[in-house]
Design a protein around this motif. Structure first.
Motif, short mmCIF file in Angstrom:
data_model
loop_
_atom_site.label_atom_id
_atom_site.label_comp_id
_atom_site.label_asym_id
_atom_site.label_seq_id
_atom_site.Cartn_x
_atom_site.Cartn_y
_atom_site.Cartn_z
N ILE A 104 -1.32 -2.62 2.68
CA ILE A 104 -2.48 -2.78 1.81
C ILE A 104 -3.73 -2.81 2.69
O ILE A 104 -3.69 -3.35 3.81
N ASP A 105 -4.82 -2.20 2.24
CA ASP A 105 -6.05 -2.23 3.01
C ASP A 105 -6.56 -3.66 3.15
O ASP A 105 -6.34 -4.49 2.27
N GLY A 106 -7.30 -3.92 4.21
CA GLY A 106 -7.80 -5.26 4.47
C GLY A 106 -9.16 -5.54 3.88
O GLY A 106 -9.78 -6.55 4.19
N ASP A 107 -9.66 -4.64 3.03
CA ASP A 107 -11.04 -4.78 2.55
C ASP A 107 -11.12 -5.09 1.06
O ASP A 107 -12.17 -4.93 0.45
N LEU A 108 -9.99 -5.53 0.48
CA LEU A 108 -9.94 -5.97 -0.93
C LEU A 108 -10.14 -4.82 -1.92
O LEU A 108 -10.38 -5.05 -3.09
N GLN A 109 -10.02 -3.57 -1.43
CA GLN A 109 -10.21 -2.44 -2.37
C GLN A 109 -8.92 -2.12 -3.14
O GLN A 109 -8.96 -1.50 -4.18
N HIS A 110 -7.79 -2.53 -2.58
CA HIS A 110 -6.53 -2.33 -3.27
C HIS A 110 -6.22 -3.56 -4.12
O HIS A 110 -6.48 -4.69 -3.70
MN MN Z 1 -11.72 0.77 2.15
#
Ligand code: MN
Ligand code: GDD
Length: 366
Positions: A96-102
């Protein structure tokens, strides 16, 4: 077994590069979403400079299910994710991406698709029924749709979102594929599907891509080239190295430059050997510049190294040019004055030498 006596079921890998403002909240959200599933979260950092590692360390100190892998020198998203996946013994691994976009709340569904329903690969999709790319600007949405269609045509995949960076896979399936992965760039999912050599048992779970609230995207134009290289590698890569394909593609636009200069010098009254030599010189500088930007963008030379790189490229290509002019003149004589034939024969011999020599010396892997 963890402290509650449960077996580790899921590892969530989170690639991070300068996500200090996002990782703590992500860890909290993951804990809430995965309350029912014994899991660990593995952050893989490629040398963030914004304090990301410190934030993750603070989280990990009080919580053995949070881990940090530090890599030195940025080596790209796909390889970071695979390194994280190889560092766990959990039977199911997710990214999972680390930027809260998922949307982490679909993680249990991705996990169960594998652990309960028997899928090998479960993908979060933005394009399935109920999914969405969210509030993207039209340009990014169009690029993404175009790249998705390109993947469908070139790779013949059945994935509705082959560029998704949000998926789970059975660990043993992934481990079996690792030696075959290209690990170029961003497109790990496509890499996995293309490397499998058979259709994987697939599940898709729709979600809506969120907007980034902190930090910035690392997707840049180099990522687009990574994508082209991955497609090349997964199509003709079995027979020819992808970099040789890119080098030759650059070279073939160089041929146009070369032949134009050759024709010009010919018109100006130069004899063949002199004209061919002049054309080689111009084409060399052109080829160095383009290969440094495209073919070897992962080892791009800048500053002083750009100049020494150009110097070594010219020296090596001069050796190639000797062969080029020699073979060219030979074929020119042999064919009774064939300028085009002589020029092209010289280029063919020169290109192979140039690729091999400069990939070793000019763009040496560090
Ligand atoms: Mn992103
Ligand atoms: N370790 C590591 N190394 N992490 C990286 C690197 C890297 O070189 N590059 C990016 N990351 C991390 C970011 O910190 C973030 O957590 C995640 O990987 C995704 O990077 P973004 O820069 O936010 O990518 P994006 O939002 O533009 O792209 C996302 O959507 C694409 C679909 O259009 C990603 O999920 C892509 O995988 C996906 O294809």
């Amino acid at each position: 077994m963890d402290r509650t006596g449960q077996q580790l079921a899921l590892a969530v890998v989170v690639p991070v590069l300068n996500e200090a403002a996002n990782v703590a909240q992500l860890r909290t959200r993951l804990a809430a979403a995965l309350a029912e599933i014994p899991h660990e979260v593995i952050f893989v950092d490629d040398g963030s400079t914004d304090g990301t590692q410190g934030v993750v360390e603070a989280l990990a100190l009080g919580d053995p299910s949070t881990r940090l892998i530090r890599r030195h020198g940025r080596r790209g998203l796909s390889s970071a994710v695979v390194e994280g996946m190889c560092a766990t013994v959990a039977p199911v691994v997710a990214v999972i991406d680390g930027d809260l976009q998922h949307d982490e709340t679909i993680l249990p569904a991705l996990y169960r698709a594998i652990a309960t329903d028997g899928a090998e690969l479960a993908v979060g999709t933005r394009y399935g029924a109920g999914g969405s790319t969210g509030a993207w600007d039209p340009r990014r949405a169009a690029i993404s749709r175009y790249a998705t269609r390109l993947a469908a045509v070139v790779m013949k995949t059945r994935l509705s979102d082959p560029l998704s960076g949000f998926f789970a896979i059975r660990r043993d399936v992934l481990l079996g594929l690792v030696p075959r992965l290209s690990l170029v760039g961003y497109k790990l999912l496509l890499d996995i599907v293309a490397s499998a050599g058979r259709p994987l048992d697939l599940a898709e779970v729709p979600y809506t891509f969120a907007e980034r609230s902190a930090g910035e995207s690392k997707l840049d134009s180099a990522v687009a080239m990574d994508y082209v290289e991955l497609l090349v590698e997964k199509t003709v890569g079995r027979w020819i190295p992808a970099k040789l394909v890119l080098f030759s593609a650059v070279g073939s636009t160089g041929v146009i430059v070369h032949m134009a200069v050759l024709a010009l010098l010919g018109l100006l009254g130069a004899d063949f050997t002199a004209a061919q030599a002049g054309a080689v010189g111009v084409a060399m500088i052109y080829n160095f510049t383009l290969n440094n930007r495209l073919t070897y963008r992962d080892r791009r030379l800048t500053g002083a190294a750009w100049w020494t790189g150009l110097a070594s490229f010219i020296v090596l290509c001069s050796i190639g040019a000797f062969a080029n002019v020699g073979v060219g003149s030979f074929i020119y004589d042999l064919s009774g004055g064939g300028w085009v034939l002589g020029g092209l024969a010289g280029i063919a011999v020169g290109t192979v030498w140039n690729f091999v020599a400069t990939s070793w010396l000019t763009w040496r892997r560090r």
